[in-house]
Design a protein around this motif. Structure first.
Motif, short mmCIF file in Angstrom:
data_model
loop_
_atom_site.label_atom_id
_atom_site.label_comp_id
_atom_site.label_asym_id
_atom_site.label_seq_id
_atom_site.Cartn_x
_atom_site.Cartn_y
_atom_site.Cartn_z
N GLY A 1 69.10 80.52 -67.76
CA GLY A 1 69.16 79.49 -68.87
C GLY A 1 70.54 79.26 -68.67
O GLY A 1 71.15 78.45 -69.53
N LYS A 2 71.35 79.70 -67.50
CA LYS A 2 72.48 79.57 -67.25
C LYS A 2 72.53 78.25 -65.74
O LYS A 2 72.00 78.93 -64.99
N HIS A 3 73.66 76.98 -66.13
CA HIS A 3 73.16 76.22 -64.90
C HIS A 3 74.37 76.79 -63.41
O HIS A 3 75.44 76.61 -64.74
N VAL A 4 74.75 76.35 -62.62
CA VAL A 4 75.53 76.82 -61.81
C VAL A 4 76.63 75.74 -61.14
O VAL A 4 75.80 74.78 -61.69
N PRO A 5 77.36 76.69 -62.14
CA PRO A 5 78.62 75.22 -62.37
C PRO A 5 78.96 74.68 -60.67
O PRO A 5 78.81 75.84 -59.88
N ASN A 6 79.49 73.16 -60.24
CA ASN A 6 79.97 72.95 -59.07
C ASN A 6 81.14 73.74 -58.31
O ASN A 6 80.93 73.48 -57.82
N GLU A 7 81.77 74.83 -59.52
CA GLU A 7 83.03 75.59 -58.88
C GLU A 7 82.86 76.86 -58.08
O GLU A 7 82.93 76.79 -57.18
N VAL A 8 81.07 77.42 -58.36
CA VAL A 8 80.51 77.79 -57.79
C VAL A 8 79.49 77.74 -57.02
O VAL A 8 79.84 78.52 -55.60
N ARG A 9 79.30 76.74 -56.41
CA ARG A 9 78.75 75.72 -55.58
C ARG A 9 78.93 75.88 -54.72
O ARG A 9 79.17 75.89 -53.53
N LYS A 10 80.82 75.36 -54.83
CA LYS A 10 81.76 74.99 -53.57
C LYS A 10 82.32 76.81 -53.45
O LYS A 10 82.44 76.54 -51.58
N SER A 11 82.39 77.47 -54.20
CA SER A 11 82.76 78.51 -53.67
C SER A 11 81.41 79.27 -52.67
O SER A 11 81.56 79.56 -51.38
N PHE A 12 80.52 78.58 -53.40
CA PHE A 12 79.57 79.46 -52.38
C PHE A 12 79.07 79.16 -51.17
O PHE A 12 79.27 79.78 -49.65
N ILE A 13 79.35 77.60 -51.09
CA ILE A 13 79.55 76.88 -49.35
C ILE A 13 80.26 77.80 -48.85
O ILE A 13 80.32 77.67 -47.35
N LEU A 14 81.82 77.27 -49.51
CA LEU A 14 82.87 77.80 -48.21
C LEU A 14 82.56 79.21 -48.01
O LEU A 14 83.19 79.60 -46.82
N TRP A 15 82.17 79.89 -48.67
CA TRP A 15 82.43 81.69 -48.40
C TRP A 15 81.47 81.59 -47.35
O TRP A 15 80.98 82.55 -46.19
N LEU A 16 80.35 80.68 -47.28
CA LEU A 16 79.07 80.75 -46.39
C LEU A 16 79.42 80.11 -44.65
O LEU A 16 79.77 80.38 -43.66
#
Length: 147
Positions: free
Chosen positions: A4-19
């Motif tokens: 029920g929660k949308h993944v915020p852009n900040e979390v998506r960016k963090s995810f990509i940067l961690w990868l």
């Protein structure tokens, strides 16, 4: 991802940067292997590569868990990659300076592999710092709050 929660852009960016940071670590490992093989110095090379590969795989699982909203994963990434990992990236240059080496000699004896390694370290550290920043932005903080 939390139900029920949308993944915020900040979390998506963090995810990509961690990868990206993990990818830089893998690239650094490959350069170290190539350097060791070219110098005929294979002391524990296979074991070291295996251990690093396992660590990278486990960290990738933690990164995916962070993306899915797991608070423990955000804390683990902060401590393991943001703290210990960042320190491990900085310790060699700091020790080099502490040993009294002048900055004017930084490019002496530089070869392609050392340039690639240094460039990868810069990308690696920048990705870690940026990932941490995005992971703690207000929208990300809201995403990691308990339901």
């Amino acid at each position: 991802m939390k139900k029920g929660k949308h993944v915020p852009n900040e979390v998506r960016k963090s995810f990509i940067l961690w990868l990206i940071a993990i990818g830089a670590g893998v690239f650094e490992m490959i350069i170290a292997i190539i350097t060791s093989l070219s110098e005929a110095s294979e002391d524990g090379l296979v074991i070291q590569a295996l251990i690093r590969t396992i660590i990278f795989a486990l960290l990738t699982v933690v990164i995916i868990s962070m993306y899915r909203g797991k608070r423990w994963a955000r804390i683990a990434l902060t401590v393991l990659l943001g703290g210990i990992g960042a320190l491990s990236l900085l310790i060699d240059p700091i020790m080099w300076l502490i040993e009294g080496n002048p900055l004017s000699t930084i490019f002496e004896g530089v070869v392609l592999t050392s340039l690639l390694f240094a460039a990868s370290r810069v990308v690696h550290l920048a990705a870690v710092i940026a990932a941490l920043v995005f992971m703690f932005r207000p929208a990300a903080n809201q995403y990691f709050r308990p339901a």
